[in-house]
Design a protein around this motif. Structure first.
Motif, PDB file in Angstrom:
ATOM      1  N   UNK A  88       6.175 -25.721  29.060  1.00 55.12           N
ATOM      2  CA  UNK A  88       6.331 -27.171  29.213  1.00 55.12           C
ATOM      3  C   UNK A  88       7.808 -27.541  29.288  1.00 55.12           C
ATOM      4  N   UNK A  89       8.627 -26.920  28.432  1.00 57.23           N
ATOM      5  CA  UNK A  89      10.066 -27.196  28.447  1.00 57.23           C
ATOM      6  C   UNK A  89      10.681 -26.787  29.776  1.00 57.23           C
ATOM      7  N   UNK A  90      10.283 -25.635  30.311  1.00 57.31           N
ATOM      8  CA  UNK A  90      10.823 -25.168  31.589  1.00 57.31           C
ATOM      9  C   UNK A  90      10.413 -26.087  32.743  1.00 57.31           C
ATOM     10  N   UNK A  91       9.147 -26.512  32.734  1.00 62.41           N
ATOM     11  CA  UNK A  91       8.686 -27.426  33.785  1.00 62.41           C
ATOM     12  C   UNK A  91       9.448 -28.735  33.702  1.00 62.41           C
ATOM     13  N   UNK A  92       9.635 -29.253  32.483  1.00 65.39           N
ATOM     14  CA  UNK A  92      10.382 -30.506  32.321  1.00 65.39           C
ATOM     15  C   UNK A  92      11.797 -30.356  32.862  1.00 65.39           C
ATOM     16  N   UNK A  93      12.491 -29.302  32.446  1.00 67.16           N
ATOM     17  CA  UNK A  93      13.884 -29.126  32.860  1.00 67.16           C
ATOM     18  C   UNK A  93      14.002 -28.908  34.366  1.00 67.16           C
ATOM     19  N   UNK A 124       4.856 -20.865  37.453  1.00 63.25           N
ATOM     20  CA  UNK A 124       5.866 -21.926  37.465  1.00 63.25           C
ATOM     21  C   UNK A 124       7.246 -21.376  37.820  1.00 63.25           C
ATOM     22  N   UNK A 125       7.261 -20.186  38.432  1.00 61.18           N
ATOM     23  CA  UNK A 125       8.534 -19.561  38.807  1.00 61.18           C
ATOM     24  C   UNK A 125       9.383 -20.499  39.658  1.00 61.18           C
ATOM     25  N   UNK A 126       8.746 -21.248  40.544  1.00 63.30           N
ATOM     26  CA  UNK A 126       9.490 -22.143  41.434  1.00 63.30           C
ATOM     27  C   UNK A 126      10.327 -23.152  40.662  1.00 63.30           C
ATOM     28  N   UNK A 127       9.860 -23.571  39.492  1.00 63.60           N
ATOM     29  CA  UNK A 127      10.596 -24.562  38.712  1.00 63.60           C
ATOM     30  C   UNK A 127      11.931 -24.024  38.204  1.00 63.60           C
ATOM     31  N   UNK A 128      12.022 -22.708  38.023  1.00 62.74           N
ATOM     32  CA  UNK A 128      13.203 -22.129  37.395  1.00 62.74           C
ATOM     33  C   UNK A 128      14.476 -22.377  38.204  1.00 62.74           C
ATOM     34  N   UNK A 129      14.365 -22.370  39.514  1.00 65.91           N
ATOM     35  CA  UNK A 129      15.546 -22.551  40.358  1.00 65.91           C
ATOM     36  C   UNK A 129      16.120 -23.967  40.275  1.00 65.91           C
ATOM     37  N   UNK A 172       5.980 -17.648  32.485  1.00 70.52           N
ATOM     38  CA  UNK A 172       6.228 -18.344  33.751  1.00 70.52           C
ATOM     39  C   UNK A 172       5.147 -18.017  34.782  1.00 70.52           C
ATOM     40  N   UNK A 173       4.358 -16.978  34.511  1.00 72.82           N
ATOM     41  CA  UNK A 173       3.238 -16.587  35.363  1.00 72.82           C
ATOM     42  C   UNK A 173       2.298 -15.765  34.493  1.00 72.82           C
ATOM     43  N   UNK A 174       1.078 -15.576  34.954  1.00 70.95           N
ATOM     44  CA  UNK A 174       0.097 -14.829  34.156  1.00 70.95           C
ATOM     45  C   UNK A 174       0.277 -13.323  34.351  1.00 70.95           C
ATOM     46  N   UNK A 175      -0.048 -12.574  33.296  1.00 69.76           N
ATOM     47  CA  UNK A 175      -0.037 -11.115  33.349  1.00 69.76           C
ATOM     48  C   UNK A 175      -1.367 -10.606  32.805  1.00 69.76           C
ATOM     49  N   UNK A 176      -1.827  -9.472  33.309  1.00 78.72           N
ATOM     50  CA  UNK A 176      -3.118  -8.934  32.900  1.00 78.72           C
ATOM     51  C   UNK A 176      -3.178  -8.712  31.395  1.00 78.72           C
ATOM     52  N   UNK A 177      -2.096  -8.171  30.820  1.00 74.41           N
ATOM     53  CA  UNK A 177      -2.129  -7.886  29.384  1.00 74.41           C
ATOM     54  C   UNK A 177      -2.192  -9.165  28.560  1.00 74.41           C
ATOM     55  N   UNK A 178      -1.580 -10.225  29.050  1.00 74.50           N
ATOM     56  CA  UNK A 178      -1.655 -11.503  28.358  1.00 74.50           C
ATOM     57  C   UNK A 178      -3.048 -12.097  28.410  1.00 74.50           C
ATOM     58  N   UNK A 179      -3.681 -12.033  29.565  1.00 76.52           N
ATOM     59  CA  UNK A 179      -5.053 -12.529  29.703  1.00 76.52           C
ATOM     60  C   UNK A 179      -5.996 -11.729  28.809  1.00 76.52           C
TER      61      UNK A 179
END
Length: 269
Positions: free
Chosen positions: A113-118, A190-195, A136-143
């Motif tokens: 949420x903080x990254x998307x806001x910024x 949400x990788x696109x937001x990082x730039x 910032x994106x999903x990973x199999x191990x996280x799911x």
């Protein structure tokens, strides 16, 4: 609004609980803490006090709708619920508490949420963001770990544990778990937001985080044009504030001190 040490306020039709430690947002720089996907005000424990003592800033902590003592949300949550929090709720909250200078500090979902806001707002009041155990994106191990949490909630004692902190544990758990386990959530990214982030970033992550690998750090270092500091903590998993508290606080204090100096901010207004 005049903030008490604790209380409730209304944002986007929901009653949200909060705690305020140290100087108020109109008096000094404030660290606004955004909890994890199953977190709330109470589950931070005394960590907000420790952050306040380590940084000298005011610390504002609140429970998002559906968590803690805040009002529940309608289920199922939409899969863009973190975007809604970042783009609709958080801007109104910052205005409501009369923030003048702030650092966003998010854990897990809160970090997203903080990254998307910024990455979505040109907020001159924002000096930096602290992202603890971000995704910032999903990973199999996280799911897979989130699926294990569902089993623990349905068959073990996780529900009873959450009921100590959330007035509606089903609302809190299912709002998070059902969204992440929805097949369409695999496309969440949400990788696109990082730039688009234009303030310094600190990433704090445990080396053994069960929900995300160092690929989360690597994508931020690759995509961000702003400075990215990293504290990768040995022995810690998804909650560095509990598993490596001293190293976590040291990283936060050092980063905050640099943000204050670089912005010409004073701890006392």
């Amino acid at each position: 609004m005049q903030l008490s040490d604790s209380g409730f306020f209304s944002i986007c039709g929901h009653s949200l609980e909060y705690r305020m430690i140290g100087p108020r947002p109109d008096q000094a720089p404030t660290i606004v803490m955004l909890h994890e996907g199953l977190g709330c005000v109470g589950l931070w424990g005394d960590f907000p006090e420790k952050v306040q003592q380590a940084t000298g800033c005011g610390v504002f902590v609140y429970s998002r709708a559906g968590y803690g003592q805040s009002s529940p949300v309608k289920l199922p949550r939409p899969l863009d619920y973190m975007h809604f929090e970042a783009r609709e709720v958080l801007p109104k909250l910052l205005d409501a508490i009369n923030v003048k200078q702030h650092i966003l500090f998010g854990h897990s979902d809160g970090a997203s949420i903080a990254a998307i806001y910024a990455g979505s707002h040109q907020d001159h009041r924002l000096g930096g963001i602290i992202l603890m155990a971000p995704h910032f994106f999903t990973e199999d191990m996280g799911i897979a770990a989130i699926a294990e949490a569902k089993t623990a909630y349905e068959t073990a004692d996780l529900k009873a544990k959450l009921a100590r902190w959330h007035k509606d544990p089903d609302n809190a758990f299912r709002g998070w778990n059902d969204a992440w386990l929805d097949p369409d959530f695999r496309k969440w990214d949400i990788t696109e937001q990082l730039a688009y982030i234009r303030v310094p970033i600190l990433i704090v992550q445990g080396e053994n985080d069960q929900y995300g690998t160092v690929a989360q750090i690597e994508v931020a270092e690759r995509e961000c044009y702003c400075p990215v500091d990293v504290a990768l903590l040995p022995g810690a998993k998804h909650s560095p504030q509990r598993e490596a508290p001293e190293a976590t606080l040291a990283a936060i204090a050092d980063f905050t001190a640099h943000v204050l100096v670089n912005n010409g901010w004073s701890r006392a207004a």
